[in-house]
Design a protein around this motif. Sequence first.
Motif, mmCIF file in Angstrom:
data_model
loop_
_atom_site.group_PDB
_atom_site.id
_atom_site.type_symbol
_atom_site.label_atom_id
_atom_site.label_comp_id
_atom_site.label_asym_id
_atom_site.label_seq_id
_atom_site.Cartn_x
_atom_site.Cartn_y
_atom_site.Cartn_z
ATOM 1 N N ARG A 165 -4.420 4.226 -13.137
ATOM 2 C CA ARG A 165 -5.175 2.981 -12.975
ATOM 3 C C ARG A 165 -4.345 1.751 -13.327
ATOM 4 N NH1 ARG A 165 -10.297 3.352 -14.640
ATOM 5 N NH2 ARG A 165 -10.455 1.136 -14.309
ATOM 6 N N ASP A 166 -3.300 1.894 -14.153
ATOM 7 C CA ASP A 166 -2.453 0.746 -14.463
ATOM 8 C C ASP A 166 -1.635 0.303 -13.255
ATOM 9 O OD1 ASP A 166 -3.399 0.686 -17.026
ATOM 10 O OD2 ASP A 166 -1.626 1.599 -17.940
ATOM 11 N N ILE A 167 -1.365 1.209 -12.336
ATOM 12 C CA ILE A 167 -0.676 0.834 -11.099
ATOM 13 C C ILE A 167 -1.585 -0.038 -10.249
ATOM 14 C CG2 ILE A 167 0.295 1.728 -8.943
ATOM 15 C CD1 ILE A 167 1.226 4.181 -10.489
ATOM 16 N N ILE A 168 -2.861 0.288 -10.228
ATOM 17 C CA ILE A 168 -3.832 -0.501 -9.457
ATOM 18 C C ILE A 168 -4.153 -1.804 -10.179
ATOM 19 C CG2 ILE A 168 -6.198 -0.533 -8.553
ATOM 20 C CD1 ILE A 168 -5.942 2.520 -8.205
ATOM 21 N N GLY A 169 -4.411 -1.721 -11.478
ATOM 22 C CA GLY A 169 -4.732 -2.917 -12.249
ATOM 23 C C GLY A 169 -5.926 -3.662 -11.674
ATOM 24 N N SER A 170 -5.770 -4.957 -11.492
ATOM 25 C CA SER A 170 -6.850 -5.795 -10.963
ATOM 26 C C SER A 170 -6.763 -5.973 -9.453
ATOM 27 C CB SER A 170 -6.810 -7.172 -11.626
ATOM 28 O OG SER A 170 -5.576 -7.834 -11.341
ATOM 29 N N ARG A 171 -5.845 -5.281 -8.821
ATOM 30 C CA ARG A 171 -5.648 -5.440 -7.385
ATOM 31 C C ARG A 171 -6.673 -4.593 -6.622
ATOM 32 N NH1 ARG A 171 0.988 -5.389 -7.353
ATOM 33 N NH2 ARG A 171 1.178 -6.752 -9.171
ATOM 34 N N ARG A 172 -7.100 -5.115 -5.486
ATOM 35 C CA ARG A 172 -8.175 -4.486 -4.749
ATOM 36 C C ARG A 172 -7.899 -4.488 -3.249
ATOM 37 N NH1 ARG A 172 -8.790 -3.230 -9.219
ATOM 38 N NH2 ARG A 172 -10.646 -3.359 -10.552
ATOM 39 N N PHE A 173 -8.677 -3.700 -2.520
ATOM 40 C CA PHE A 173 -8.607 -3.680 -1.063
ATOM 41 C C PHE A 173 -9.103 -5.012 -0.497
ATOM 42 C CE2 PHE A 173 -8.708 0.736 -2.258
ATOM 43 C CZ PHE A 173 -7.949 1.391 -1.294
ATOM 44 N N ASP A 174 -8.526 -5.437 0.607
ATOM 45 C CA ASP A 174 -8.926 -6.682 1.257
ATOM 46 C C ASP A 174 -10.052 -6.388 2.238
ATOM 47 O OD1 ASP A 174 -9.204 -9.008 2.765
ATOM 48 O OD2 ASP A 174 -7.055 -9.438 2.739
ATOM 49 N N PRO A 175 -11.285 -6.819 1.943
ATOM 50 C CA PRO A 175 -12.428 -6.482 2.806
ATOM 51 C C PRO A 175 -12.465 -7.264 4.117
ATOM 52 C CG PRO A 175 -13.142 -7.890 1.004
ATOM 53 C CD PRO A 175 -11.698 -7.573 0.739
ATOM 54 N N THR A 176 -11.543 -8.205 4.323
ATOM 55 C CA THR A 176 -11.529 -8.960 5.581
ATOM 56 C C THR A 176 -10.855 -8.181 6.708
ATOM 57 O OG1 THR A 176 -9.444 -10.121 5.131
ATOM 58 C CG2 THR A 176 -11.477 -11.119 4.289
ATOM 59 N N PHE A 177 -10.233 -7.041 6.383
ATOM 60 C CA PHE A 177 -9.587 -6.214 7.404
ATOM 61 C C PHE A 177 -10.466 -5.016 7.726
ATOM 62 C CE2 PHE A 177 -5.969 -8.564 5.883
ATOM 63 C CZ PHE A 177 -5.149 -8.683 6.998
ATOM 64 N N ARG A 178 -10.623 -4.743 9.017
ATOM 65 C CA ARG A 178 -11.335 -3.546 9.457
ATOM 66 C C ARG A 178 -10.390 -2.400 9.748
ATOM 67 N NH1 ARG A 178 -15.098 -4.052 14.318
ATOM 68 N NH2 ARG A 178 -15.400 -1.869 13.737
ATOM 69 N N SER A 179 -9.117 -2.708 9.898
ATOM 70 C CA SER A 179 -8.105 -1.691 10.156
ATOM 71 C C SER A 179 -6.813 -2.126 9.472
ATOM 72 C CB SER A 179 -7.878 -1.538 11.665
ATOM 73 O OG SER A 179 -6.909 -0.551 11.926
ATOM 74 N N GLY A 180 -6.086 -1.161 8.921
ATOM 75 C CA GLY A 180 -4.837 -1.480 8.246
ATOM 76 C C GLY A 180 -4.999 -1.837 6.788
ATOM 77 N N GLU A 181 -6.258 -1.839 6.296
ATOM 78 C CA GLU A 181 -6.502 -2.213 4.903
ATOM 79 C C GLU A 181 -5.905 -1.208 3.927
ATOM 80 O OE1 GLU A 181 -9.584 0.671 5.949
ATOM 81 O OE2 GLU A 181 -8.886 -1.150 6.975
ATOM 82 N N ASP A 182 -5.824 0.057 4.339
ATOM 83 C CA ASP A 182 -5.247 1.093 3.480
ATOM 84 C C ASP A 182 -3.764 0.828 3.223
ATOM 85 O OD1 ASP A 182 -7.687 2.291 3.515
ATOM 86 O OD2 ASP A 182 -7.104 4.002 4.725
ATOM 87 N N SER A 183 -3.029 0.605 4.312
ATOM 88 C CA SER A 183 -1.601 0.341 4.194
ATOM 89 C C SER A 183 -1.337 -0.939 3.417
ATOM 90 C CB SER A 183 -0.981 0.251 5.594
ATOM 91 O OG SER A 183 0.407 -0.004 5.511
ATOM 92 N N LEU A 184 -2.171 -1.945 3.637
ATOM 93 C CA LEU A 184 -2.012 -3.220 2.936
ATOM 94 C C LEU A 184 -2.219 -3.045 1.434
ATOM 95 C CD1 LEU A 184 -1.535 -6.271 3.236
ATOM 96 C CD2 LEU A 184 -4.010 -6.536 3.527
ATOM 97 N N PHE A 185 -3.222 -2.264 1.052
ATOM 98 C CA PHE A 185 -3.484 -2.016 -0.364
ATOM 99 C C PHE A 185 -2.318 -1.274 -1.016
ATOM 100 C CE2 PHE A 185 -5.144 0.929 -3.628
ATOM 101 C CZ PHE A 185 -5.573 -0.003 -4.559
ATOM 102 N N LEU A 186 -1.811 -0.249 -0.341
ATOM 103 C CA LEU A 186 -0.677 0.493 -0.900
ATOM 104 C C LEU A 186 0.542 -0.408 -1.049
ATOM 105 C CD1 LEU A 186 -0.415 3.556 -1.698
ATOM 106 C CD2 LEU A 186 -2.494 2.961 -0.470
ATOM 107 N N PHE A 187 0.743 -1.310 -0.110
ATOM 108 C CA PHE A 187 1.870 -2.241 -0.261
ATOM 109 C C PHE A 187 1.631 -3.199 -1.429
ATOM 110 C CE2 PHE A 187 4.158 -6.203 0.719
ATOM 111 C CZ PHE A 187 5.459 -5.694 0.665
ATOM 112 N N LEU A 188 0.403 -3.653 -1.563
ATOM 113 C CA LEU A 188 0.067 -4.579 -2.646
ATOM 114 C C LEU A 188 0.381 -3.998 -4.018
ATOM 115 C CD1 LEU A 188 -1.306 -7.269 -3.516
ATOM 116 C CD2 LEU A 188 -3.489 -6.041 -3.450
ATOM 117 N N ILE A 189 0.128 -2.707 -4.208
ATOM 118 C CA ILE A 189 0.372 -2.098 -5.520
ATOM 119 C C ILE A 189 1.756 -1.454 -5.620
ATOM 120 C CG2 ILE A 189 -2.103 -1.677 -5.853
ATOM 121 C CD1 ILE A 189 -1.582 1.297 -5.318
#
Length: 264
Positions: A165-189
């Motif tokens: 959970r420390d890798i995730i921290g306060s970062r979250r998925f972007d709900p404005t994307f309907r596709s590609g949100e998974d890859s974006l989240f993994l890049f964010l963290i």
Amino acid sequence: MNISVIIPTYKPQAYIWQCLDSFAAQTLDKRLWELIVVLNGCSEPWLEQLNAYAAAHTDLQLRIIQTDTAGVSNARNLGIDAAKGEYIGFVDDDDYVSPTYLEALAALATPETIAASYTIAFDDTHDYIPYYIEKAYHQYAPKGTMPFYSARTYFGGPCMKLIHRDIIGSRRFDPTFRSGEDSLFLFLISNRMHQVRFTGKDAVYYRRIRQGSASHALSWIRTIWNCNRLIWQYTRIYFRGKDYLFSFYSTRVLAALHTIIAYE
């Protein structure tokens, strides 16, 4: 509480019971992990059905969260906010896992090491489907612990893994994307990710490939627009952030460009 498994669901069909049953059959001590099912964008009769399942499986630490806001990203974010576990796992509601899935992942995961499992893909008739991530597993698994970016094929989405959970921290998925949100989240963290280690082939994440899912339902124009937004977000995160790897950033951008070219 060691592990929190988050399962977002919208108007779930019969497949969710197979998913939940696969967790009821886990070999890992059920006192060490919890299931969080987030019912998003709908309520009855699905909420009553899920509550009835929870009542019939009192050995499971199963929590049901209902929200009127639809969207898998929002559902996952609610699950993260509610999670009590030191490690976070994500599972899609139409997938399921083998009995040793959590036990094998828990044996490998550390604050510095993301544990990842074997995976097999199938269609709605339960026929086997060749899957590029399964192929990547055979390439990566024999190498033991390795830098996460060397196994980047596995980091297009959050499933099949345990993440501290420390890798995730306060970062979250972007709900404005309907596709590609998974890859974006993994890049964010990714600037907090260090290494990955793979389980044996007995720990399996069974991935259902369904036509008509969100990833297959975008129109051509929306797909191009979505990919351009993804590239912008990757670039924004990379240049405004700290310790992001250019090699990982470039592969994310190239993947989005490849999607645009394929559609053209």
